[in-house]
Scaffold this motif. Structure first.
Motif, PDB file in Angstrom:
ATOM      1  N   ARG A 223       0.719  -1.202   0.081  1.00 48.20           N
ATOM      2  CA  ARG A 223      -0.056   0.112  -0.053  1.00 48.20           C
ATOM      3  C   ARG A 223       0.848   1.295   0.074  1.00 48.20           C
ATOM      4  NH1 ARG A 223      -2.926  -3.015   3.776  1.00 48.20           N
ATOM      5  NH2 ARG A 223      -1.950  -2.108   5.619  1.00 48.20           N
ATOM      6  N   GLU A 224       1.917   1.154   0.827  1.00 50.69           N
ATOM      7  CA  GLU A 224       2.609   2.526   0.931  1.00 50.69           C
ATOM      8  C   GLU A 224       3.862   2.592   0.287  1.00 50.69           C
ATOM      9  OE1 GLU A 224       3.176   3.581   5.117  1.00 50.69           O
ATOM     10  OE2 GLU A 224       1.236   2.695   5.675  1.00 50.69           O
ATOM     11  N   LEU A 225       4.334   1.516  -0.089  1.00 49.81           N
ATOM     12  CA  LEU A 225       5.675   1.744  -0.943  1.00 49.81           C
ATOM     13  C   LEU A 225       5.375   1.138  -2.383  1.00 49.81           C
ATOM     14  CD1 LEU A 225       8.358   0.677   1.644  1.00 49.81           C
ATOM     15  CD2 LEU A 225       7.348   3.037   1.049  1.00 49.81           C
ATOM     16  N   ASP A 226       4.146   1.184  -3.033  1.00 45.70           N
ATOM     17  CA  ASP A 226       3.937   0.835  -4.140  1.00 45.70           C
ATOM     18  C   ASP A 226       4.973  -0.578  -4.614  1.00 45.70           C
ATOM     19  OD1 ASP A 226       3.066   1.020  -6.785  1.00 45.70           O
ATOM     20  OD2 ASP A 226       4.444   2.295  -7.519  1.00 45.70           O
ATOM     21  N   ALA A 227       4.373  -1.593  -3.761  1.00 42.06           N
ATOM     22  CA  ALA A 227       5.180  -2.796  -4.062  1.00 42.06           C
ATOM     23  C   ALA A 227       4.147  -4.009  -4.480  1.00 42.06           C
ATOM     24  CB  ALA A 227       5.855  -3.356  -2.705  1.00 42.06           C
ATOM     25  N   ASP A 228       4.807  -5.202  -4.996  1.00 41.88           N
ATOM     26  CA  ASP A 228       3.611  -6.007  -5.726  1.00 41.88           C
ATOM     27  C   ASP A 228       4.093  -7.629  -4.897  1.00 41.88           C
ATOM     28  OD1 ASP A 228       6.240  -6.999  -6.322  1.00 41.88           O
ATOM     29  OD2 ASP A 228       5.663  -6.913  -8.639  1.00 41.88           O
TER      30      ASP A 228
END
Ligand SMILES: C[S@@+](CC[C@H](N)C(=O)[O-])C[C@H]1O[C@@H](n2cnc3c(N)ncnc32)[C@H](O)[C@@H]1O
Length: 319
Positions: A223-228
């Protein structure tokens, strides 16, 4: 190799550092507590398998009067990592019978702070000012507000001290002591050693609430670090490390996989079975607490133990 680019965002920096070092991958446990993590922690505290919070609450309910009677007046209360603050009611009510009391919860989780202010806001003669800060930063601010005749009582409940490695825990208590004056106090909750099977049940409950709490760390990074991170491809694991007398929480990769964390400018590879170590919960022997306290500059004056779920609440006085 090019050095990794500098990052402004502390969360991104710590995530990248913990996941890209050679050997055991780690993530700092304080990031478990965003609004979802704090809500899940409240649910964990209600689980039949997790007796720790109820043991702490039983001790405070039964002994708050005698504990607060040992403190000088007037006293202000600072609570480090208050969470919802539900158990703190007993201490604040006992104090409010003899004085007006200022209560300063210190929390990194804004939603926990909001819960705490709501939970305790109705106690007569108690005023609440929350600090959204790291433990010691918040305590320093409380100490700066102290009037000349006031004492400080620090609450560090729920065995949160167990999240520190043992030596780091002593360093933390020493740093805490250095913000206090002689005669100030610390009420320190410590979960006591118990059989491995009981610990595994407590940290890997049937409903999967603790698993969700742990996996939320990856969800938060998404959510916060644009990860997958694919949450279905990681499994929660509670491990008892007997030698170190602790429970470790891990997130084990179910297969070889790669995660991209855009805000950390990082690409992380996982092999099947490899884990991220997310939290430690060290357990204690009641007899060792006075020695730990002495190393940090405190004298242990009282110890109350719950026998249903071995847990000790320790009143330490700054020397
Ligand atoms: C294990 S929970 C305990 C909550 C409560 N004291 C209890 O006994 O139920 C730890 C709490 O500390 C907060 N916390 C964790 N790391 C922190 C830090 N470095 N500074 C301030 N608060 C922190 C978390 O948000 C969480 O609410």
């Amino acid at each position: 190799m090019m050095p990794a680019p500098a990052l402004d965002n502390e969360f991104a920096r710590e995530v990248r550092a913990g996941l890209s070092t050679a050997g055991q991958k780690t993530l700092p446990c304080r990031y478990l507590y965003d609004n979802v993590g704090s809500a899940l922690f409240e649910a964990i505290a209600c689980l039949p398998e997790y007796g720790l919070t109820r043991a702490d609450a039983r001790i405070l309910e039964a002994h708050a009067g005698e504990i607060t009677a040992l403190l000088p007046s007037p006293v202000v209360v600072a609570e480090l990592g208050s969470g919802s603050g539900r158990k703190t009611r007993w201490i604040l009510e006992a104090l409010s019978r003899r004085q007006r009391t200022s209560y300063y919860p210190v929390e990194i989780s804004r939603s926990a702070l909001v819960m705490c202010e709501r939970e305790l806001g109705d106690i007569d003669s108690v005023s609440i000012v929350g600090f959204e800060r790291e433990y010691l930063d918040g305590l320093l601010e409380v100490a700066a507000l102290r009037r000349e005749n006031q004492h400080i009582m620090v609450l560090f409940l729920g065995s949160t001290i167990g999240n520190f490695n043992r030596e780091a825990g002593i360093d933390f208590l020493s740093a805490l002591r250095s913000t206090l004056q002689p005669g100030d106090s610390l009420l320190l909750g410590t979960d006591l050693e118990k059989p491995a099977a009981q610990l595994i049940r407590a940290y890997d409950d049937e409903l999967g609430v603790t698993a969700a709490f742990n996996l939320n760390l990856l969800a938060r990074i998404n959510r916060e670090l644009d990860a997958d991170f694919d949450l279905n491809q990681f499994a929660h694991e509670a491990r008892v490390n007997r030698e170190e007398r602790r429970v470790e929480m891990h997130l084990r990769s179910r297969r070889n996989q790669r995660a991209r964390i855009a805000a950390a400018e990082a690409v992380i590879d996982f092999s099947a079975g490899e884990s991220i170590w997310t939290e430690s919960c060290h357990k204690f022997a009641a007899e060792e607490i006075p020695f730990l306290a002495a190393r940090a500059g405190f004298r242990c004056t009282q110890q109350c133990i719950d026998t249903q779920w071995p847990f000790a609440e320790n009143l330490l006085i700054a020397e």
